[in-house]
Design an enzyme around this catalytic site. Structure first.
Site, PDB file in Angstrom:
ATOM      1  N   CYS A 166      61.238  44.465  27.485  1.00 42.61           N
ATOM      2  CA  CYS A 166      60.066  43.626  27.758  1.00 42.61           C
ATOM      3  C   CYS A 166      60.097  42.575  26.656  1.00 42.61           C
ATOM      4  O   CYS A 166      60.245  42.924  25.464  1.00 42.61           O
ATOM      5  CB  CYS A 166      58.787  44.448  27.675  1.00 42.61           C
ATOM      6  SG  CYS A 166      57.297  43.411  27.725  1.00 42.61           S
ATOM      7  N   HIS A 224      57.952  40.953  25.213  1.00 44.85           N
ATOM      8  CA  HIS A 224      56.916  41.067  24.175  1.00 44.85           C
ATOM      9  C   HIS A 224      57.375  41.994  23.030  1.00 44.85           C
ATOM     10  O   HIS A 224      56.900  41.869  21.905  1.00 44.85           O
ATOM     11  CB  HIS A 224      55.620  41.640  24.768  1.00 44.85           C
ATOM     12  CG  HIS A 224      54.824  40.643  25.579  1.00 44.85           C
ATOM     13  ND1 HIS A 224      55.235  40.200  26.810  1.00 44.85           N
ATOM     14  CD2 HIS A 224      53.649  40.014  25.319  1.00 44.85           C
ATOM     15  CE1 HIS A 224      54.329  39.341  27.285  1.00 44.85           C
ATOM     16  NE2 HIS A 224      53.369  39.217  26.405  1.00 44.85           N
TER      17      HIS A 224
HETATM   18  N1  DGL Z   1      56.974  40.067  28.992  1.00 48.34           N
HETATM   19  C1  DGL Z   1      57.140  40.652  30.231  1.00 48.34           C
HETATM   20  C2  DGL Z   1      58.415  41.452  30.398  1.00 48.34           C
HETATM   21  O1  DGL Z   1      59.398  41.131  29.774  1.00 48.34           O
HETATM   22  C3  DGL Z   1      55.962  41.200  31.016  1.00 48.34           C
HETATM   23  C4  DGL Z   1      54.732  41.716  30.320  1.00 48.34           C
HETATM   24  C5  DGL Z   1      53.558  41.860  31.305  1.00 48.34           C
HETATM   25  O2  DGL Z   1      53.065  40.811  31.718  1.00 48.34           O
HETATM   26  O3  DGL Z   1      53.175  42.992  31.656  1.00 48.34           O
HETATM   27  O4  DGL Z   1      58.477  42.360  31.184  1.00 48.34           O
END
Ligand code: DGL
Length: 268
Positions: free
Chosen positions: A183, A185
């Site tokens: 992810c 983030h």
């Molecule tokens: N940043 C995103 C990812 O790589 C998604 C995070 C989200 O919006 O739940 O999966």
């Protein structure tokens, strides 16, 4: 030579972890980023909804004259990569295959993957890892609560460490050699995740291999910007509050961008 921007998207601030690598590795390229904070989070949405939102952003990036699109979001890559590749008239690159390849290049036989609820349910990492190396053992764990910790500027706090410790408990019993930060983030929680996993576990941020793929693909298609491009711009758009994107960009891009605006996207 091609001075048009590379288009980049995420549901929120996570895409900035890919933007910073793009900016460092391809300093002549203009970048146009859309953070879909008006629809954050993607990880709890249906595959169809994520496809619809990603496609609307893809069309906006094409209107902005993007020469390529990078889906800097694992969730959107899992749900929408093949749709976007079919529907858009420009090359589209996702983060999952590069992330899986990078993890396997460490020589690991037991690989962990953490991602959003959607990414883990969708199974794209597991399928790609097995496709690349059939005998690899994969431990997948959803860690959706960590996304909000990053989006709301709480990295580096005791609360962030507690959330990481709780979300990654499964690895206390199921050990892995390498962990994919599945992810975009999560690289912003690298310190907390390394603290939980221990120094023997290698953390893989798919951004680095993704950007190598972007570089190769631009070079093969003669789409690279000229070196020292004086017209290079980094433009940021948020479908939510532009102040939230600005805060993230000040923290993680060192404030180096040309514009940060709100964007109203036409719903399809
Ligand atoms: N940043 C995103 C990812 O790589 C998604 C995070 C989200 O919006 O739940 O999966």
């Amino acid at each position: 030579m091609d001075r048009r921007p590379i288009g980049v998207m995420d549901s929120g601030l996570g895409g900035l972890s890919v933007m910073r690598v793009l900016r460092d590795e391809l300093p002549a390229e203009s970048l146009t980023f859309v953070g879909d904070q008006g629809h954050f989070p993607y990880g709890t949405k249906s595959q169809a909804e994520i496809r619809r939102l990603s496609l609307a952003i893809g069309h906006f990036l094409v209107q902005q004259d993007a020469k390529m699109m990078v889906i800097a979001c694992n969730t959107a890559t899992g749900a929408a990569l093949s749709t976007l590749q079919k529907e858009l008239p420009i090359p589209v690159i996702g983060v999952i295959r590069p992330g899986a390849a990078a993890a396997l290049s460490t020589g690991a036989h037991r690989v962990g993957v953490i991602g959003t609820d959607s990414t883990i349910k969708n199974g794209a990492y597991e399928a790609t890892l097995h496709d690349l190396q059939p005998d690899v053992e994969v431990v997948s764990q959803p860690a959706q609560p960590l996304v909000s910790i990053v989006e709301h500027g709480q990295t580096g706090t005791a609360q962030a460490q507690l959330a990481v410790d709780k979300s990654l408990q499964v690895f206390d019993h199921q050990t892995v050699e390498t962990l994919i930060l599945g992810c975009t983030h999560f690289p912003f929680l690298r310190k907390e995740i390394q603290q939980k996993m221990g120094s023997n576990v290698r953390l893989v941020d798919p951004a680095f291999e993704t950007v190598q793929q972007v570089k190769r693909s631009l070079a093969e298609q003669s789409l690279l910007a000229p070196e020292g491009n004086p017209f290079r711009r980094v433009n940021l758009y948020s479908t939510g509050r532009k102040e939230d994107l600005q805060r993230g960009a000040n923290q993680w891009l060192g404030g180096r961008y040309n514009l940060c605006n709100h964007l109203d996207l036409e719903e399809e």
